[in-house]
Design a protein around this motif. Structure first.
Motif, PDB file in Angstrom:
ATOM      1  N   PHE A 104     -38.080 -55.865  -6.583  1.00 15.55           N
ATOM      2  CA  PHE A 104     -39.109 -54.841  -6.759  1.00 15.55           C
ATOM      3  C   PHE A 104     -38.957 -54.158  -8.114  1.00 15.55           C
ATOM      4  O   PHE A 104     -39.942 -53.876  -8.803  1.00 15.55           O
ATOM      5  CB  PHE A 104     -39.023 -53.812  -5.633  1.00 15.55           C
ATOM      6  CG  PHE A 104     -40.052 -52.712  -5.743  1.00 15.55           C
ATOM      7  CD1 PHE A 104     -41.355 -52.918  -5.351  1.00 15.55           C
ATOM      8  CD2 PHE A 104     -39.703 -51.471  -6.258  1.00 15.55           C
ATOM      9  CE1 PHE A 104     -42.310 -51.916  -5.461  1.00 15.55           C
ATOM     10  CE2 PHE A 104     -40.640 -50.457  -6.379  1.00 15.55           C
ATOM     11  CZ  PHE A 104     -41.949 -50.686  -5.982  1.00 15.55           C
ATOM     12  N   GLY A 105     -37.704 -53.902  -8.506  1.00 15.49           N
ATOM     13  CA  GLY A 105     -37.468 -53.277  -9.807  1.00 15.49           C
ATOM     14  C   GLY A 105     -37.914 -54.163 -10.954  1.00 15.49           C
ATOM     15  O   GLY A 105     -38.554 -53.697 -11.905  1.00 15.49           O
ATOM     16  N   TYR A 106     -37.595 -55.460 -10.872  1.00 11.71           N
ATOM     17  CA  TYR A 106     -38.033 -56.386 -11.914  1.00 11.71           C
ATOM     18  C   TYR A 106     -39.561 -56.451 -11.976  1.00 11.71           C
ATOM     19  O   TYR A 106     -40.156 -56.482 -13.062  1.00 11.71           O
ATOM     20  CB  TYR A 106     -37.476 -57.785 -11.650  1.00 11.71           C
ATOM     21  CG  TYR A 106     -36.039 -57.979 -12.067  1.00 11.71           C
ATOM     22  CD1 TYR A 106     -35.686 -58.001 -13.413  1.00 11.71           C
ATOM     23  CD2 TYR A 106     -35.030 -58.161 -11.123  1.00 11.71           C
ATOM     24  CE1 TYR A 106     -34.365 -58.187 -13.793  1.00 11.71           C
ATOM     25  CE2 TYR A 106     -33.707 -58.356 -11.499  1.00 11.71           C
ATOM     26  CZ  TYR A 106     -33.388 -58.370 -12.831  1.00 11.71           C
ATOM     27  OH  TYR A 106     -32.079 -58.547 -13.210  1.00 11.71           O
ATOM     28  N   ASP A 132     -41.293 -48.047 -16.371  1.00 12.98           N
ATOM     29  CA  ASP A 132     -40.509 -49.226 -16.727  1.00 12.98           C
ATOM     30  C   ASP A 132     -39.028 -48.999 -16.444  1.00 12.98           C
ATOM     31  O   ASP A 132     -38.338 -49.859 -15.876  1.00 12.98           O
ATOM     32  CB  ASP A 132     -40.720 -49.544 -18.202  1.00 12.98           C
ATOM     33  CG  ASP A 132     -39.897 -50.742 -18.657  1.00 12.98           C
ATOM     34  OD1 ASP A 132     -40.319 -51.875 -18.402  1.00 12.98           O
ATOM     35  OD2 ASP A 132     -38.827 -50.520 -19.262  1.00 12.98           O
ATOM     36  N   ARG A 133     -38.519 -47.839 -16.806  1.00 11.55           N
ATOM     37  CA  ARG A 133     -37.112 -47.536 -16.560  1.00 11.55           C
ATOM     38  C   ARG A 133     -36.828 -47.290 -15.089  1.00 11.55           C
ATOM     39  O   ARG A 133     -35.704 -47.488 -14.627  1.00 11.55           O
ATOM     40  CB  ARG A 133     -36.687 -46.315 -17.377  1.00 11.55           C
ATOM     41  CG  ARG A 133     -36.712 -46.538 -18.866  1.00 11.55           C
ATOM     42  CD  ARG A 133     -35.785 -47.657 -19.301  1.00 11.55           C
ATOM     43  NE  ARG A 133     -36.419 -48.968 -19.329  1.00 11.55           N
ATOM     44  CZ  ARG A 133     -35.824 -50.092 -19.653  1.00 11.55           C
ATOM     45  NH1 ARG A 133     -34.542 -50.100 -19.961  1.00 11.55           N
ATOM     46  NH2 ARG A 133     -36.472 -51.238 -19.656  1.00 11.55           N
ATOM     47  N   THR A 134     -37.849 -46.859 -14.330  1.00 11.61           N
ATOM     48  CA  THR A 134     -37.668 -46.759 -12.888  1.00 11.61           C
ATOM     49  C   THR A 134     -37.371 -48.132 -12.305  1.00 11.61           C
ATOM     50  O   THR A 134     -36.488 -48.300 -11.451  1.00 11.61           O
ATOM     51  CB  THR A 134     -38.933 -46.172 -12.228  1.00 11.61           C
ATOM     52  OG1 THR A 134     -39.135 -44.836 -12.693  1.00 11.61           O
ATOM     53  CG2 THR A 134     -38.792 -46.146 -10.707  1.00 11.61           C
ATOM     54  N   GLY A 135     -38.112 -49.140 -12.773  1.00 13.58           N
ATOM     55  CA  GLY A 135     -37.837 -50.508 -12.330  1.00 13.58           C
ATOM     56  C   GLY A 135     -36.433 -50.945 -12.685  1.00 13.58           C
ATOM     57  O   GLY A 135     -35.728 -51.554 -11.869  1.00 13.58           O
ATOM     58  N   LYS A 136     -35.995 -50.619 -13.902  1.00 15.47           N
ATOM     59  CA  LYS A 136     -34.633 -50.988 -14.300  1.00 15.47           C
ATOM     60  C   LYS A 136     -33.599 -50.264 -13.458  1.00 15.47           C
ATOM     61  O   LYS A 136     -32.591 -50.841 -13.057  1.00 15.47           O
ATOM     62  CB  LYS A 136     -34.416 -50.673 -15.787  1.00 15.47           C
ATOM     63  CG  LYS A 136     -33.029 -51.039 -16.288  1.00 15.47           C
ATOM     64  CD  LYS A 136     -32.901 -50.829 -17.785  1.00 15.47           C
ATOM     65  CE  LYS A 136     -31.481 -51.140 -18.247  1.00 15.47           C
ATOM     66  NZ  LYS A 136     -31.111 -52.542 -18.004  1.00 15.47           N
ATOM     67  N   GLY A 137     -33.867 -48.984 -13.164  1.00  9.36           N
ATOM     68  CA  GLY A 137     -32.933 -48.228 -12.342  1.00  9.36           C
ATOM     69  C   GLY A 137     -32.801 -48.785 -10.937  1.00  9.36           C
ATOM     70  O   GLY A 137     -31.705 -48.815 -10.371  1.00  9.36           O
ATOM     71  N   LEU A 138     -33.904 -49.240 -10.365  1.00  7.55           N
ATOM     72  CA  LEU A 138     -33.869 -49.785  -9.014  1.00  7.55           C
ATOM     73  C   LEU A 138     -33.096 -51.103  -8.942  1.00  7.55           C
ATOM     74  O   LEU A 138     -32.418 -51.379  -7.962  1.00  7.55           O
ATOM     75  CB  LEU A 138     -35.293 -50.000  -8.498  1.00  7.55           C
ATOM     76  CG  LEU A 138     -36.079 -48.741  -8.121  1.00  7.55           C
ATOM     77  CD1 LEU A 138     -37.516 -49.105  -7.787  1.00  7.55           C
ATOM     78  CD2 LEU A 138     -35.429 -48.032  -6.932  1.00  7.55           C
ATOM     79  N   ARG A 139     -33.179 -51.910  -9.991  1.00  5.41           N
ATOM     80  CA  ARG A 139     -32.613 -53.254  -9.902  1.00  5.41           C
ATOM     81  C   ARG A 139     -31.164 -53.358 -10.350  1.00  5.41           C
ATOM     82  O   ARG A 139     -30.445 -54.284  -9.932  1.00  5.41           O
ATOM     83  CB  ARG A 139     -33.453 -54.221 -10.730  1.00  5.41           C
ATOM     84  CG  ARG A 139     -33.344 -54.045 -12.243  1.00  5.41           C
ATOM     85  CD  ARG A 139     -34.230 -55.027 -12.981  1.00  5.41           C
ATOM     86  NE  ARG A 139     -34.095 -54.959 -14.428  1.00  5.41           N
ATOM     87  CZ  ARG A 139     -35.045 -54.532 -15.236  1.00  5.41           C
ATOM     88  NH1 ARG A 139     -36.191 -54.109 -14.733  1.00  5.41           N
ATOM     89  NH2 ARG A 139     -34.858 -54.540 -16.548  1.00  5.41           N
ATOM     90  N   THR A 140     -30.695 -52.419 -11.188  1.00  2.00           N
ATOM     91  CA  THR A 140     -29.405 -52.624 -11.837  1.00  2.00           C
ATOM     92  C   THR A 140     -28.238 -52.595 -10.856  1.00  2.00           C
ATOM     93  O   THR A 140     -27.385 -53.494 -10.857  1.00  2.00           O
ATOM     94  CB  THR A 140     -29.193 -51.561 -12.931  1.00  2.00           C
ATOM     95  OG1 THR A 140     -30.249 -51.664 -13.887  1.00  2.00           O
ATOM     96  CG2 THR A 140     -27.869 -51.765 -13.630  1.00  2.00           C
ATOM     97  N   ALA A 364     -23.834 -47.522  -8.612  1.00  2.71           N
ATOM     98  CA  ALA A 364     -24.961 -46.679  -9.029  1.00  2.71           C
ATOM     99  C   ALA A 364     -24.489 -45.295  -9.449  1.00  2.71           C
ATOM    100  O   ALA A 364     -25.066 -44.691 -10.368  1.00  2.71           O
ATOM    101  CB  ALA A 364     -25.994 -46.574  -7.907  1.00  2.71           C
ATOM    102  N   LEU A 365     -23.464 -44.761  -8.792  1.00  2.00           N
ATOM    103  CA  LEU A 365     -22.937 -43.450  -9.180  1.00  2.00           C
ATOM    104  C   LEU A 365     -22.445 -43.465 -10.623  1.00  2.00           C
ATOM    105  O   LEU A 365     -22.742 -42.556 -11.406  1.00  2.00           O
ATOM    106  CB  LEU A 365     -21.789 -43.050  -8.250  1.00  2.00           C
ATOM    107  CG  LEU A 365     -22.155 -42.566  -6.839  1.00  2.00           C
ATOM    108  CD1 LEU A 365     -20.893 -42.424  -5.996  1.00  2.00           C
ATOM    109  CD2 LEU A 365     -22.890 -41.233  -6.909  1.00  2.00           C
ATOM    110  N   VAL A 366     -21.669 -44.494 -10.971  1.00  2.00           N
ATOM    111  CA  VAL A 366     -21.150 -44.600 -12.332  1.00  2.00           C
ATOM    112  C   VAL A 366     -22.297 -44.790 -13.324  1.00  2.00           C
ATOM    113  O   VAL A 366     -22.348 -44.144 -14.382  1.00  2.00           O
ATOM    114  CB  VAL A 366     -20.147 -45.759 -12.435  1.00  2.00           C
ATOM    115  CG1 VAL A 366     -19.599 -45.877 -13.862  1.00  2.00           C
ATOM    116  CG2 VAL A 366     -19.004 -45.566 -11.451  1.00  2.00           C
TER     117      VAL A 366
END
Length: 419
Positions: A104-106, A132-140, A364-366
């Motif tokens: 979904f993030g991609y 765009d960065r929301t997508g990156k945040g979700l997938r990383t 994700a915390l880090v």
């Protein structure tokens, strides 16, 4: 998937270590890591096409001030911090949702690329970059959790190094493609954004077709909670890693500002600007796997802090009066070495202190602490550049980075050395 089979037949410890069955050799790099590396390679071709031209497009094309660009650059690099915890938590709670949360993030990031064709002012551009960065945040975090869970503690540095090398191969190709498009077309920026969208869609298809859907290494039926995820900070090692990543992020000038500084120091013509990220990407590509293996052998924290030392040397060179032809090559090589020694190595170090059931949330915390710090650094650096000039702003960043690096050496987290 071979790793899943091996985990099914062996118990896992609380730290996620897995012992291969007797008489059976474990692959050094899991198929899941290679598949995710391919997804990242294709996706980075798309994203780096945009990243390579965005500073010039915003500053020269739309006439934004350094402060306005710093705000947008902070959004572009730091907004994902607001959703990384959400992505990590959703992936952990779903059991088998790591792939789909990442997908979904991609997909969200891919949709944002053509929207850049129709926005031309600060507010709408900021909203598109935020999405765009929301997508990156979700997938990383889900992606890095899959890499971590598919590897043993002894090989995590190498696994993240291989993934980051493949990811960086895309980062190497992206600016080159953008450069060729800008030279071959009349409406260069529009063409770059259109091709970037098509490539991003291809990356999503590779993820759907070739990355296994289940969570690698799922060993428990418990349903992780948000309280449990936040409670990971009570672990001393993870808390120290998060604090150090945050402090060092506060003194890490964004890539775009480094390239703008180089352009101004050397008078690089606008048409060559998109090629500057190639130097960083090339060094990252060459050094990611060797430094990942070195981190597995000598300790991840030492390599992580040394990477920031390379960045500090790059800052110092930009502050000197040297204007030789080798300056951009040396600075970009040090910039790439910084990423090779820190990006995947930090995730490998953090993985050692996080249980499997909360692996995505812990990473994700880090990542959140680091992303928020870099967001603040972009804002502060852009404001300092506007008020005092680029040299004073970079001097302040260098002093802060040196102080934070020394502090991080003294605050060596436990668990940052492989067992």
């Amino acid at each position: 998937m071979y790793v899943a089979d091996s985990r099914a037949s062996t118990p896992a410890s609380a730290e996620g270590a897995v012992r291969p069955p007797a008489g059976r050799r474990r692959a050094a790099i899991a198929p899941t890591v290679l598949a995710l590396g391919t997804v990242s390679l294709v996706t980075d071709v798309s994203s780096e096409m945009v990243t390579a031209v965005l500073p010039l497009y915003l500053v020269s094309g739309l006439g934004l001030s350094p402060l306005g660009f710093g705000l947008l650059d902070g959004v572009y690099n730091g907004f994902s911090a607001l959703v990384r915890l959400v992505g990590g938590h959703l992936a952990d709670r779903g059991g088998g949702r790591h792939k789909w949360v990442a997908g979904f993030g991609y997909g969200l990031s891919a949709v944002c690329k053509p929207l850049l064709l129709v926005v031309h002012s600060l507010t709408p551009i900021g909203l598109v970059l935020a999405a765009d960065r929301t997508g990156k945040g979700l997938r990383t975090a889900p992606r890095d959790a899959l890499i971590s869970l598919s590897s043993t503690p002894r090989t995590r540095g190498r696994a993240f190094g291989v993934h980051r090398a493949m990811d960086t191969a895309g980062a190497l190709l992206g600016p080159l493609v953008a450069f060729l498009i800008l030279r071959a077309t009349v409406d260069g920026y529009d063409a770059v954004f259109t091709v970037s969208f098509c490539v991003a869609v291809l990356g999503v298809l590779v993820l759907v077709l070739f990355v296994p859907g289940g969570r690698a290494g799922a060993v428990a039926d418990e349903r992780p909670t948000l309280r449990g995820a936040v409670g990971l900070l009570r672990r001393r090692g993870l808390r120290r890693i998060t604090v150090c990543a945050l402090l060092l992020g506060l003194a890490t000038v964004s890539d775009s500002f480094v390239y703008l500084l180089l352009q101004r120091r050397l008078g690089v013509p606008d048409r060559w600007f998109a090629l500057l990220p190639l130097g960083t990407a090339a060094a990252f590509l060459l050094l990611a796997v060797p430094l990942g293996r070195l981190a597995d052998r000598v300790g991840r924290w030492a390599v992580f802090v040394a990477g920031h030392g390379a960045l500090l040397v790059a800052y110092a060179l930009l502050l000197t009066a040297w204007r030789g032809p080798a300056l951009p090559y040396v600075v970009l090589a040090l910039h790439g070495a910084f990423y090779a020694a820190t990006d995947g190595v930090l995730m490998a170090a953090a993985s050692d202190g996080v249980p499997e059931a909360l692996r995505s949330s812990g990473l994700a915390l880090v990542q959140t602490g680091q992303a928020l710090a870099r967001f603040a650094c972009s804002l502060l650096f852009g404001a300092a550049w506007t008020v005092w000039g680029d040299r004073a702003a970079l001097t302040g960043a260098a002093v802060a980075l040196a102080a934070c690096a020394v502090f991080s050496l003294t605050l060596r987290p436990k668990g940052a050395v492989p067992a």
